[in-house]
Structure formats: C-alpha cells, structure tokens
Design a protein around this motif. Sequence first.
Motif, PDB file in Angstrom:
ATOM      1  N   LEU A  45       0.839  -1.190   0.000  1.00  0.00           N
ATOM      2  CA  LEU A  45       0.000   0.000   0.000  1.00  0.00           C
ATOM      3  C   LEU A  45       0.880   1.249   0.000  1.00  0.00           C
ATOM      4  CD1 LEU A  45      -2.559  -1.228   2.681  1.00  0.00           C
ATOM      5  CD2 LEU A  45      -2.965  -1.050   0.209  1.00  0.00           C
TER       6      LEU A  45
ATOM      7  N   ASP B  40       1.012   3.781   1.917  1.00  0.00           N
ATOM      8  CA  ASP B  40       1.424   4.338   3.209  1.00  0.00           C
ATOM      9  C   ASP B  40       2.445   3.462   3.931  1.00  0.00           C
ATOM     10  OD1 ASP B  40      -0.146   2.215   3.932  1.00  0.00           O
ATOM     11  OD2 ASP B  40      -1.479   3.345   5.259  1.00  0.00           O
TER      12      ASP B  40
ATOM     13  N   ARG C 113       2.184   0.176   4.513  1.00  0.00           N
ATOM     14  CA  ARG C 113       1.626  -1.078   5.001  1.00  0.00           C
ATOM     15  C   ARG C 113       1.598  -2.129   3.887  1.00  0.00           C
ATOM     16  NH1 ARG C 113      -4.064   0.220   7.546  1.00  0.00           N
ATOM     17  NH2 ARG C 113      -4.207   1.490   5.648  1.00  0.00           N
TER      18      ARG C 113
ATOM     19  N   ALA D  15      -0.677  -5.391   2.447  1.00  0.00           N
ATOM     20  CA  ALA D  15      -1.901  -6.196   2.477  1.00  0.00           C
ATOM     21  C   ALA D  15      -1.522  -7.647   2.206  1.00  0.00           C
ATOM     22  CB  ALA D  15      -2.895  -5.700   1.436  1.00  0.00           C
TER      23      ALA D  15
ATOM     24  N   VAL E 230      -3.609  -6.533   7.208  1.00  0.00           N
ATOM     25  CA  VAL E 230      -2.561  -5.579   6.827  1.00  0.00           C
ATOM     26  C   VAL E 230      -1.454  -5.676   7.861  1.00  0.00           C
ATOM     27  CG1 VAL E 230      -4.034  -3.990   5.554  1.00  0.00           C
ATOM     28  CG2 VAL E 230      -3.731  -3.670   8.016  1.00  0.00           C
TER      29      VAL E 230
ATOM     30  N   ALA F 291      -2.720  -4.145  -5.328  1.00  0.00           N
ATOM     31  CA  ALA F 291      -2.805  -2.873  -4.622  1.00  0.00           C
ATOM     32  C   ALA F 291      -2.533  -1.716  -5.572  1.00  0.00           C
ATOM     33  CB  ALA F 291      -1.812  -2.842  -3.467  1.00  0.00           C
ATOM     34  N   GLN F 292      -3.287  -0.644  -5.359  1.00  0.00           N
ATOM     35  CA  GLN F 292      -3.053   0.638  -6.041  1.00  0.00           C
ATOM     36  C   GLN F 292      -3.325   1.733  -5.034  1.00  0.00           C
ATOM     37  OE1 GLN F 292      -3.967   0.871 -10.592  1.00  0.00           O
ATOM     38  NE2 GLN F 292      -5.741  -0.080  -9.679  1.00  0.00           N
TER      39      GLN F 292
ATOM     40  N   MET G 129      -4.070   3.461  -1.925  1.00  0.00           N
ATOM     41  CA  MET G 129      -4.586   3.001  -0.642  1.00  0.00           C
ATOM     42  C   MET G 129      -5.743   2.019  -0.808  1.00  0.00           C
ATOM     43  SD  MET G 129      -2.682   4.070   1.669  1.00  0.00           S
ATOM     44  CE  MET G 129      -3.737   3.636   3.040  1.00  0.00           C
ATOM     45  N   THR G 130      -5.765   1.316  -1.939  1.00  0.00           N
ATOM     46  CA  THR G 130      -6.761   0.268  -2.147  1.00  0.00           C
ATOM     47  C   THR G 130      -6.055  -1.050  -2.423  1.00  0.00           C
ATOM     48  OG1 THR G 130      -6.949   0.474  -4.562  1.00  0.00           O
ATOM     49  CG2 THR G 130      -8.311   1.959  -3.206  1.00  0.00           C
ATOM     50  N   VAL G 131      -6.718  -2.138  -2.058  1.00  0.00           N
ATOM     51  CA  VAL G 131      -6.260  -3.463  -2.459  1.00  0.00           C
ATOM     52  C   VAL G 131      -7.463  -4.197  -3.042  1.00  0.00           C
ATOM     53  CG1 VAL G 131      -6.620  -4.464  -0.149  1.00  0.00           C
ATOM     54  CG2 VAL G 131      -5.083  -5.582  -1.783  1.00  0.00           C
TER      55      VAL G 131
ATOM     56  N   HIS H 293     -11.155  -0.244   0.022  1.00  0.00           N
ATOM     57  CA  HIS H 293     -10.571   1.078   0.257  1.00  0.00           C
ATOM     58  C   HIS H 293     -10.094   1.157   1.706  1.00  0.00           C
ATOM     59  CE1 HIS H 293     -12.171   2.822  -3.551  1.00  0.00           C
ATOM     60  NE2 HIS H 293     -13.081   1.861  -3.395  1.00  0.00           N
TER      61      HIS H 293
END
Length: 612
Positions: free
Chosen positions: A260, A262, A264, A266, A279, A302-303, A305-307, A324
């Motif tokens: 992600l 930020d 993190r 997933a 996460v 992931a793109q 802040m979405t997975v 999201h």
Amino acid sequence: MAEDFAALSVEDAVRASTSFDQLRAGDGALYWLETRPEAGGRGAVTRWRPGEGIRSISRERFDVTSSVHAYGGGTFAVVEDTLWCIGEAGLYRSRRSSDQLEPITQGRFGDLTVGDGELLAVRESEQGDEIVGVSLAGRTQVRALVASTSFLGAPRQGPGLLAWVAWSERDMPWDACEVWVAPYLPGGDIGSPRKVAGGSNESALEPRWGPDGALYFMSDRSGWWNLYRWNGDAIDAVGPIAGECAAEPWELGYVSYDFLADGRIAMVVQEGPRHRLVVVEPDGAVRPVNVPYTSIKPYLAAQGMTVSLIGSSPTAAPQVAVVHLADGHPRLEVVARSEHGELSAAQVSTPTELRIGVPGGREVVALVYPPTGSAADWCAPLIIRAHPGPTASCLLRLDWQAQFFTSRGFAVVDVDYLGSTGYGRSFRESLYGRWGLEDVDDCAAVANYLLGVGRAVPGQVFIRGASAGGYTALHAVSKDGPFAAATAVSAIVDPDRWAETVPRFQRAHATRLRGGAGRVRAATVRRPVLFIHGTADEVAVVEDVRELADELAALGVRHELLLLSEVGHYVATSSRAGAALEAELAHYRSVTAAAVVGSGDHKAASGSCSRT
C-alpha cells in the motif's frame, strides 16, 4: 431421500461456475482472467476501470491459457495500449489500435511480467526452463536471461536487479524452493546470481521488490509460509503469524501480498479452510481487515490506498472487489460478480465446520453441507468429497457442485485429510509415503462419525474425488468401510505409472507420494464405481482408467465409464461439466435404488437414520 428442494438445474450449476483469476492492477484499472464453462472453458482477459465499466480486451473466441508446468499461470500482461497473452501455440500480442492478434513466438510460456523495457516470462521445454526477455518496442526479440535444467518462476525486476525462484526436478516448489537475485542489465546479460533464501527443507516463494528497495518473499522456515524481507544483507521476519500467508504454488503468478502507498502491506492468510485479509503495519503488527469473504484467491492487487481481491463466501459466488483502506474504516466496492451473485442462507446450503479426533492425537477438519432447506436434525444420503491435490484443501466458499447435490436431498462433506494445506509444513508433508492410507482413513472417520450421530443414512454414504482425490476414493471402496459407492473423476490409478506419464512438473510429487497403498487393483474393489475421465487428460492419462474398467468388467464388478471426448484434466470447468454432474447424480440414485430393492426395505427409499 427427501424430495428435491428448489433443485438447482445442471445448466445453472455449470453457468454459475464462472471463475475469476490472475487479478492485476495498472493505470487505474483492474484486469483479470475470466473463464466460463458455457464458453467451453475459454479464458478471456477482462478490464474494469471506474466510469468505464467492464469489457473484455482479449480477442473473441481466443483462449487465453497456458500449459507451462502443466497448470499454467501468469497468462497475460498489459503494457500501455498492448495486451500480451499466452495461447495454446505460444506468446501473442494484441494492440488496442489494431484488430490483429499477432503471434510472437511458439512454446510453453507463463508468469508474464514487465521488466526494464521488456516483457519477462518463463519458457518451458523438456530440457528445462528459461527466464526470457521479450522486447516491448520495435522488432520483437526474445533472449534467454536465466537457464536451468530444472524449474524457474517469478521473474521480478528490482532496482538494477532481477529476482526469481528455482527448484529442482526432485522437488515440488512447496517442498524445496529457492529465491535468487542477480544484476539485471537491460539489453545485456544477467550478472552473477546469488541465492537469498530457500533450500532442501525450506520453500521460499513469491519474491517482490518493495517500495523501500528491499526484496520481500514468503518462506516456510518457521513451519508456516510467512513474509520475510531481505535488505541486501540480513533477512528479517515481517509480521510473523501462525497461519499460511502463501498458497501452495500449483500455478505461476500468485500474489499473496502487495504494498500500500502508506508503507503497510496487504496480505492473505489461510487458517484451515478459511482465508482472511490482513494488513501488516510498519512496526510488524498484523491487523485484520473486515471483509465479507471466507475464501480469497492468491491474487491481490494494490493501487495507492486500495487493495483489490477475488473473494467468496458460503453465500456469495466469486466477486472482484476493491477494498478502500485510506481512513482506517475499510470500504468495499464490488466491481464484478459471477452468475447468481449473492444469495441468502435460505437459498443455499451453508456449511458448518466439523472437527473430529482420530488416532495419533490429531484432528480432521471437514465442511458439512446439509441438504438445502433441511431441519436442524437432518439426516440424509451423504457424499464425502476428497479434494484433489492432495496438496490442496477444502475452502469455505459457495460451491455450485455441492449445491447441485444438496438441493436434491444429499448432504455433502469436504474433508481436509492428512497432507492438506492450510495447516503448516509438517501436516502438508505427512502424507508422503502414506497416500491411499491416511487420506482414506480420515475420510472414513468423518463418514463414520456422521453415521454415528445419525446424520447419514446407512448404506447411502458415497465418496467422490477428482485427480488425486479420485485415487483416494477408489482405495476407499477397495476395503471394508462406510462407503456404498465411489465416483472417480480424472483419477490417478497407479502411482508408479503416473510418475512416468505425468508432466515433468509433477513427477517429483508422484515420487514422494507413492509407497502407501500402491496401485488400485480391480480384485480389491468392493463397491460400484463411476469413472469420469477426459480423453485429452495429460495429467492423469485415460489409458489407466480404461484398463481398470476392463479388469472390473472381467470380474463382474459393477461400474460405469463416462469418457468425455477432447476434455482435459479439469472436467468441472469444461463444456461437458453438465454431463458429468448428471452422470454422478444418476450413479448415486441407481446404487440407492439397487440397495432398496435388494433389501426389500421400502423405508430406505426416503432414507432412515439411527442415532447412537
């Protein structure tokens, strides 16, 4: 047996078995491979982009498929306006500005991914594997980057480096697999390689370069497949957990974790028959993400802040969904649903998890699907299902073949017998040399338990299995036990001969498994058997089944042989899936009817149970 309850038609059961696989993200869009049985099992690359909806981007009637390592995987990649994909004859290119599907080169390819100005892929031959680069622009050239007489996979570009995995012909990738890196020189040669992880007692998988420039990978060195990080010097665990964070790699191109924006990560975790999304925080803390799925395929994308994922549950057929994760409150956006979408628990049979103790101090886990619409104290004819593999597992998801039978008054039970995945390395390896013994005993133990508590009708307990599960089913009716009949789909009959005829990828599997019950011998088969087999099956050749059927005929043992012309190993996703379902149903009903006539017990026609 109870009367049909809102019986699911065979056409609906087949149509509902649409499969989504190989989810990828790029340029604000999602791509996946969509396979529909009613389209003859052909694979089509599908795209979804916000505001544009869903559309197929591969050519109509072209089958996007791969036979690399027998089971394929990584069959497409999208680079700007060009789709690169694999078909039966080799590698193809399709430009959005053209209606032409351009053949690039012949061969068995897989694990397509984008490198530095070129497409990276695995190319297989009987002499071994190569990682090749294919130029993306100008005159198409194919060059070998890495070569091995054994197996290669997962070519992944990093900062001036290339990572990949390798395993020997004596091993399966879930037994012993290594992660390697080497300098990656665009247009030139690969530099001196260096092994990062893996070995004879370690399965290291799924290398991916993180945003921090470090190499991440999965390893089962702790007994579980967990995530690790290599910074060029040391290796550190990332979010250790007592669960399987990677899937058994039957196919190339799995993505069990992704990064992600930020910092993190997933990740999908399997614990027995259940999956969950988590996460991993920068400090290593593992936090669950609340999503309505109990089964998640090993394809995260992931793109920002979405997975995105492919998920399902006992009441939801497979869905492509975007999760999201920006504000700490996960929001789910479903972008694609397979046939029938979501159903209420009243419309389907919802499984419950059963755990029973067996000799040796361990537990067997099973998923029990009661007859659709049944009362709490149901009692029914029972179908025990031994999953294929046997390095695989039963999954807690909406299974339309199970619903086909539960809507007709049967109970269906999936058994995670010894050797199944989702329980750690030791459990996974425990069936080696015991195949046809411990797996059979575990299935019989579950059946006997359900008979003992009055859930199953005596004399109406059946066992079915596909591929390796077919071998288990055949051995189950070759000894005294609870089973009245067996269905063997795409079955393995003789492990020794299978080791000689199976594609090279799986020869090590055959060698490690055999040594238990041995060949299925007609003289020991004690119950009626239905064989269902594709004539084009290259994993379990049809000649072995034909020979066993002929031997049963000579001995007067009741059996049926349904041969499906031009069908391969995967009957359930073929154009003949409906015929196979109907034949299996007729088989169970005929065995039940014969037992009723033979006993003269007309009460058995509707089923009778005794509770102890």
